[in-house]
Every structure is written in C-alpha cells, then in structure tokens.
Design a protein around this motif. Structure first.
Motif, PDB file in Angstrom:
ATOM      1  N   SER A  15      14.229  -5.098   4.770  1.00 33.67           N
ATOM      2  CA  SER A  15      14.457  -5.595   3.418  1.00 33.67           C
ATOM      3  C   SER A  15      14.589  -4.450   2.417  1.00 33.67           C
ATOM      4  O   SER A  15      14.234  -3.304   2.681  1.00 33.67           O
ATOM      5  CB  SER A  15      13.315  -6.526   2.997  1.00 33.67           C
ATOM      6  OG  SER A  15      12.077  -5.818   3.022  1.00 33.67           O
ATOM      7  N   LEU A  16      15.110  -4.796   1.239  1.00 33.88           N
ATOM      8  CA  LEU A  16      15.256  -3.873   0.115  1.00 33.88           C
ATOM      9  C   LEU A  16      14.452  -4.405  -1.063  1.00 33.88           C
ATOM     10  O   LEU A  16      14.229  -5.612  -1.187  1.00 33.88           O
ATOM     11  CB  LEU A  16      16.720  -3.763  -0.318  1.00 33.88           C
ATOM     12  CG  LEU A  16      17.752  -3.301   0.707  1.00 33.88           C
ATOM     13  CD1 LEU A  16      19.153  -3.540   0.147  1.00 33.88           C
ATOM     14  CD2 LEU A  16      17.546  -1.840   1.032  1.00 33.88           C
ATOM     15  N   GLY A  17      14.063  -3.519  -1.975  1.00 31.17           N
ATOM     16  CA  GLY A  17      13.373  -3.931  -3.183  1.00 31.17           C
ATOM     17  C   GLY A  17      14.207  -3.678  -4.423  1.00 31.17           C
ATOM     18  O   GLY A  17      15.043  -2.768  -4.456  1.00 31.17           O
ATOM     19  N   TRP A  18      14.002  -4.496  -5.438  1.00 28.85           N
ATOM     20  CA  TRP A  18      14.584  -4.276  -6.769  1.00 28.85           C
ATOM     21  C   TRP A  18      13.472  -4.551  -7.776  1.00 28.85           C
ATOM     22  O   TRP A  18      12.932  -5.654  -7.850  1.00 28.85           O
ATOM     23  CB  TRP A  18      15.770  -5.212  -6.998  1.00 28.85           C
ATOM     24  CG  TRP A  18      16.291  -5.217  -8.417  1.00 28.85           C
ATOM     25  CD1 TRP A  18      16.179  -4.222  -9.340  1.00 28.85           C
ATOM     26  CD2 TRP A  18      17.000  -6.283  -9.068  1.00 28.85           C
ATOM     27  NE1 TRP A  18      16.779  -4.593 -10.524  1.00 28.85           N
ATOM     28  CE2 TRP A  18      17.292  -5.848 -10.382  1.00 28.85           C
ATOM     29  CE3 TRP A  18      17.422  -7.552  -8.661  1.00 28.85           C
ATOM     30  CZ2 TRP A  18      17.970  -6.652 -11.295  1.00 28.85           C
ATOM     31  CZ3 TRP A  18      18.105  -8.344  -9.568  1.00 28.85           C
ATOM     32  CH2 TRP A  18      18.380  -7.904 -10.874  1.00 28.85           C
ATOM     33  N   SER A  19      13.105  -3.508  -8.528  1.00 25.48           N
ATOM     34  CA  SER A  19      12.009  -3.625  -9.479  1.00 25.48           C
ATOM     35  C   SER A  19      12.480  -3.206 -10.861  1.00 25.48           C
ATOM     36  O   SER A  19      13.321  -2.320 -11.007  1.00 25.48           O
ATOM     37  CB  SER A  19      10.834  -2.736  -9.050  1.00 25.48           C
ATOM     38  OG  SER A  19       9.769  -2.811  -9.985  1.00 25.48           O
ATOM     39  N   ARG A  27       5.578   4.835  -1.238  1.00 26.54           N
ATOM     40  CA  ARG A  27       5.220   4.280   0.072  1.00 26.54           C
ATOM     41  C   ARG A  27       6.434   4.017   0.944  1.00 26.54           C
ATOM     42  O   ARG A  27       6.369   4.129   2.169  1.00 26.54           O
ATOM     43  CB  ARG A  27       4.439   2.973  -0.124  1.00 26.54           C
ATOM     44  CG  ARG A  27       3.089   3.147  -0.802  1.00 26.54           C
ATOM     45  CD  ARG A  27       2.319   1.843  -0.777  1.00 26.54           C
ATOM     46  NE  ARG A  27       2.023   1.424   0.581  1.00 26.54           N
ATOM     47  CZ  ARG A  27       1.670   0.185   0.934  1.00 26.54           C
ATOM     48  NH1 ARG A  27       1.584  -0.751  -0.008  1.00 26.54           N
ATOM     49  NH2 ARG A  27       1.396  -0.114   2.180  1.00 26.54           N
ATOM     50  N   PHE A  28       7.546   3.642   0.306  1.00 26.28           N
ATOM     51  CA  PHE A  28       8.758   3.262   1.057  1.00 26.28           C
ATOM     52  C   PHE A  28       9.961   3.983   0.453  1.00 26.28           C
ATOM     53  O   PHE A  28      10.806   3.357  -0.204  1.00 26.28           O
ATOM     54  CB  PHE A  28       8.953   1.745   1.013  1.00 26.28           C
ATOM     55  CG  PHE A  28       7.740   0.950   1.422  1.00 26.28           C
ATOM     56  CD1 PHE A  28       7.400   0.828   2.757  1.00 26.28           C
ATOM     57  CD2 PHE A  28       6.932   0.339   0.468  1.00 26.28           C
ATOM     58  CE1 PHE A  28       6.284   0.100   3.147  1.00 26.28           C
ATOM     59  CE2 PHE A  28       5.815  -0.393   0.840  1.00 26.28           C
ATOM     60  CZ  PHE A  28       5.492  -0.510   2.189  1.00 26.28           C
ATOM     61  N   PRO A  29      10.065   5.285   0.670  1.00 24.21           N
ATOM     62  CA  PRO A  29      11.120   6.072   0.005  1.00 24.21           C
ATOM     63  C   PRO A  29      12.521   5.517   0.280  1.00 24.21           C
ATOM     64  O   PRO A  29      12.863   5.175   1.409  1.00 24.21           O
ATOM     65  CB  PRO A  29      10.954   7.468   0.622  1.00 24.21           C
ATOM     66  CG  PRO A  29       9.534   7.515   1.094  1.00 24.21           C
ATOM     67  CD  PRO A  29       9.205   6.117   1.533  1.00 24.21           C
ATOM     68  N   GLY A  30      13.297   5.406  -0.808  1.00 28.52           N
ATOM     69  CA  GLY A  30      14.682   4.996  -0.689  1.00 28.52           C
ATOM     70  C   GLY A  30      14.917   3.514  -0.486  1.00 28.52           C
ATOM     71  O   GLY A  30      16.072   3.081  -0.367  1.00 28.52           O
ATOM     72  N   ARG A  31      13.847   2.706  -0.509  1.00 27.99           N
ATOM     73  CA  ARG A  31      14.019   1.282  -0.212  1.00 27.99           C
ATOM     74  C   ARG A  31      13.852   0.382  -1.422  1.00 27.99           C
ATOM     75  O   ARG A  31      13.969  -0.841  -1.293  1.00 27.99           O
ATOM     76  CB  ARG A  31      13.033   0.859   0.887  1.00 27.99           C
ATOM     77  CG  ARG A  31      13.375   1.461   2.259  1.00 27.99           C
ATOM     78  CD  ARG A  31      12.475   0.920   3.330  1.00 27.99           C
ATOM     79  NE  ARG A  31      12.534  -0.547   3.393  1.00 27.99           N
ATOM     80  CZ  ARG A  31      11.595  -1.289   3.987  1.00 27.99           C
ATOM     81  NH1 ARG A  31      10.532  -0.722   4.531  1.00 27.99           N
ATOM     82  NH2 ARG A  31      11.717  -2.606   4.017  1.00 27.99           N
ATOM     83  N   CYS A  41      19.955  -4.153 -13.153  1.00 27.22           N
ATOM     84  CA  CYS A  41      20.992  -4.790 -12.324  1.00 27.22           C
ATOM     85  C   CYS A  41      20.625  -4.655 -10.853  1.00 27.22           C
ATOM     86  O   CYS A  41      19.952  -3.694 -10.468  1.00 27.22           O
ATOM     87  CB  CYS A  41      22.358  -4.153 -12.569  1.00 27.22           C
ATOM     88  SG  CYS A  41      22.950  -4.313 -14.264  1.00 27.22           S
ATOM     89  N   PRO A  42      21.081  -5.569 -10.012  1.00 26.63           N
ATOM     90  CA  PRO A  42      20.782  -5.457  -8.585  1.00 26.63           C
ATOM     91  C   PRO A  42      21.367  -4.169  -8.006  1.00 26.63           C
ATOM     92  O   PRO A  42      22.353  -3.636  -8.522  1.00 26.63           O
ATOM     93  CB  PRO A  42      21.468  -6.689  -7.971  1.00 26.63           C
ATOM     94  CG  PRO A  42      21.710  -7.615  -9.104  1.00 26.63           C
ATOM     95  CD  PRO A  42      21.886  -6.764 -10.316  1.00 26.63           C
ATOM     96  N   PRO A  43      20.772  -3.651  -6.937  1.00 21.89           N
ATOM     97  CA  PRO A  43      21.329  -2.452  -6.305  1.00 21.89           C
ATOM     98  C   PRO A  43      22.705  -2.728  -5.724  1.00 21.89           C
ATOM     99  O   PRO A  43      23.070  -3.871  -5.439  1.00 21.89           O
ATOM    100  CB  PRO A  43      20.305  -2.137  -5.205  1.00 21.89           C
ATOM    101  CG  PRO A  43      19.627  -3.437  -4.927  1.00 21.89           C
ATOM    102  CD  PRO A  43      19.590  -4.162  -6.231  1.00 21.89           C
TER     103      PRO A  43
END
Length: 332
Positions: free
Chosen positions: A36-40, A52-56, A62-64
């Motif tokens: 999965s990917l994150g958007w914050s 904790r999760f580099p690059g993710r 806006c969404p990635p």
C-alpha cells in the motif's frame, strides 16, 4: 494501532495490492499492508511515516501521482474536505473500489452518504466504535480543482483591505474567527526582527504582520498542508511574501525569533488537544531572542498565564472580549 486501522485489518484480504491510504494514522498500517501507499496532509504524521516507511507516503493536498488500484479515505473532520477528497480519489478509480473508514462519533454514517455521488454505498464492518464503507466507482468524476473550491472574503483593516483565501478543511473556513479578530487589534509595537505566525491557518495573522512590518522576515508554520496552501493563496492575493513551514509544533520553527504570534490550535481531528499549545508555551523561550516576545489569543477559561510565567516571564493581559484574552510575555 489506531482503531480505524484495526477495522481495516479485520478485512485485510480486501486491501492487498496497490491501495492508497488517504489520511492514514501514523501507526503500523503500512507495515501490515506492504504493497500500500500513504497520502497524508498532517506534517507530524507524515514525518513519522516517512521515517518508518521511507518513500511510501506522500505529503500534500493532492493524491500522489503513483498508480493505485483502490483507495481508503480515513474520514477527516470537515464535510467540505471530505467532499474534495472523495472526488479526488474517485477521479482516479473508475470501476474500482473506494472505501471510507471513520469513527461513529466523527459522523462516518453521515459521510457515507457522500459516497453515493460515485456509487452505491454498503457497510462492510462495524467495530472498535468505527465503521467501514465501500463503493465501486460507477461514474468517475473529473479531478477537482482545489483552488476553485476556495472561499474568499475581505477584511477592512486600518491600513486597507486584506484579501483572505480559505480552502476546505482549514480552521474558520470562509470567515474570520473571533479570537483572530481580537488579536488583529493588538499587533502593535512588536520587536524588530524575525516573526513567527504559529498555527497560521489561512494566513490572516501572517499576512497582516508582513504588511505591517515589511522589513521583518515573517515565518508561517502549520501542521496541515491545506492550511499552508491557503496561506500561500492569501499571501499571493495581497502581493506579500513569507516563509511557509510544514511542521508539527514549535520545534519545527526557526530559532532567534523576535516574536511569536499565535491563535494556537486546540483540536486534533474531532478530538480536543491542547498539547501543541502547551508545548508552545513551554518551549517558546528556546526560539526567542533575549527580550523576544510571545503574543497570543486564547479562550478565557484556559489557564495559560501560569504556564507562560513559569517558562517565559511575567504575563500581561492586553485585552479581553468575546470569551478570549490576549496575552503578552517577554523572554527573561
């Protein structure tokens, strides 16, 4: 683990593959869903996730750009922001699943009705005082233009009108709040040097400071990407420049400030949280020059003067009205 994440993991088989987790909490969910990917849009949570999760995880309004095959929206506080986020996600997911998860007390059942614009909502689970809803995006909308959703108003100030631009989800969207209105009347005689608008929101205080003190560097700090985007628009609408800083609390601010000015935040999502404000009062002295000043507005019932005097110096009440007080203190 956040209870909303726990609800998702009860249905973990739905979230294999490239799933975008929008507004995700800073817990171990990305570890449990390794594809999965994150958007914050929360700078503090993004910093934790990035460590904790580099690059993710992606930070912004806006969404990635990465491709994702499904998305989960963690319900935000604002209905207007929810509408924007759902449209932004649905636009990228024609024929694909879109999920909504949130606390019952945050209004997830009401928000689930907003899903109906893009498909037929169905509730998948209810646990941990949260609910999980799903649609298949039947009619993908056009990607929303965030700036077109802005509300604009004008303040009539002693040195001329000030244009204010607010985006969905930003504090006091579309109007001037009473606390900031009182503070704007008490921004005279600030010391010369670098200034900080802490918790800048739509940028009202920072813009007023830059116009009133044009030779000072004005820094504007907020935890929220939508607030920083609003501040950028407010500055541009008035032909002003300032330094915008994404950060979770006063530790992200520059050192050697002549003054910190704030209408400090006290909400985290739907929860009341005074931690950022109290940390500001405890740590302000580390960011101020000698005789540097803290000036803020706060609800009258909050017992801030003892904290200010313990960590900074004698606290003066400059004004009181509409349930708010203006406090001033100088670093000893």
């Amino acid at each position: 683990m956040d209870p909303r994440s726990e609800v998702l993991l009860r249905q973990a088989e739905l979230f294999t593959g490239r799933v975008l987790l929008a507004g995700l909490p800073a817990d171990d969910l990305l570890g449990e869903l390794p594809d999965s990917l994150g958007w914050s849009w929360h700078a503090g949570e993004q910093a934790t996730l990035a460590a904790r999760f580099p690059g993710r995880s992606h930070f912004g309004t806006c969404p990635p750009l990465e491709v994702f095959t499904a998305a989960v929206l963690f319900l935000p506080k604002s209905r207007e922001l929810t509408e924007y986020l759902l449209q932004a996600l649905a636009a990228r997911l024609p024929g694909a699943p879109l999920y909504l998860v949130g606390e019952k007390r945050a209004g997830v059942e009401r928000a689930a009705k907003q899903l109906a614009a893009y498909g037929q909502p169905r509730k998948l689970d209810s646990a941990r005082h949260c609910q999980l809803w799903q649609i298949s995006v039947e009619q993908a909308p056009a990607a929303p233009d965030l700036e077109s959703l802005a509300q604009r108003y004008e303040l009539q100030l002693s040195d001329g009108p000030l244009k204010v631009v607010t985006l969905p989800g930003v504090f006091s969207h579309g109007r001037l709040d009473l606390g900031t209105a009182l503070l704007l009347d008490h921004l005279d005689d600030l010391p010369a040097g670098s200034l900080l608008d802490f918790g800048c929101g739509a940028g009202v205080i920072g813009a007023v400071l830059k116009r009133r003190y044009p030779h000072s560097t004005v820094n504007m700090l907020d935890v929220d990407a939508f607030a920083l985007a609003s501040s950028r628009l407010t500055l541009a609408a008035n032909g002003l420049d300032a330094q915008l800083i994404a950060g979770d609390g006063i530790h992200a601010a520059p050192k050697d400030l002549a003054a910190i000015i704030s209408n400090p935040p006290f909400h985290q999502g739907v929860h009341t949280d005074y931690q950022a404000s109290e940390t500001l009062l405890r740590e302000a002295t580390r960011h101020l020059i000698n005789a540097g000043e803290l000036r803020l507005v706060a609800n009258s019932f909050l017992k801030y003067p003892p904290l200010i005097e313990q960590h900074l110096g004698p606290c003066q009440t400059l004004a009181e009205g509409q349930g708010f007080r203006i406090y001033r203190a100088k670093r000893r």
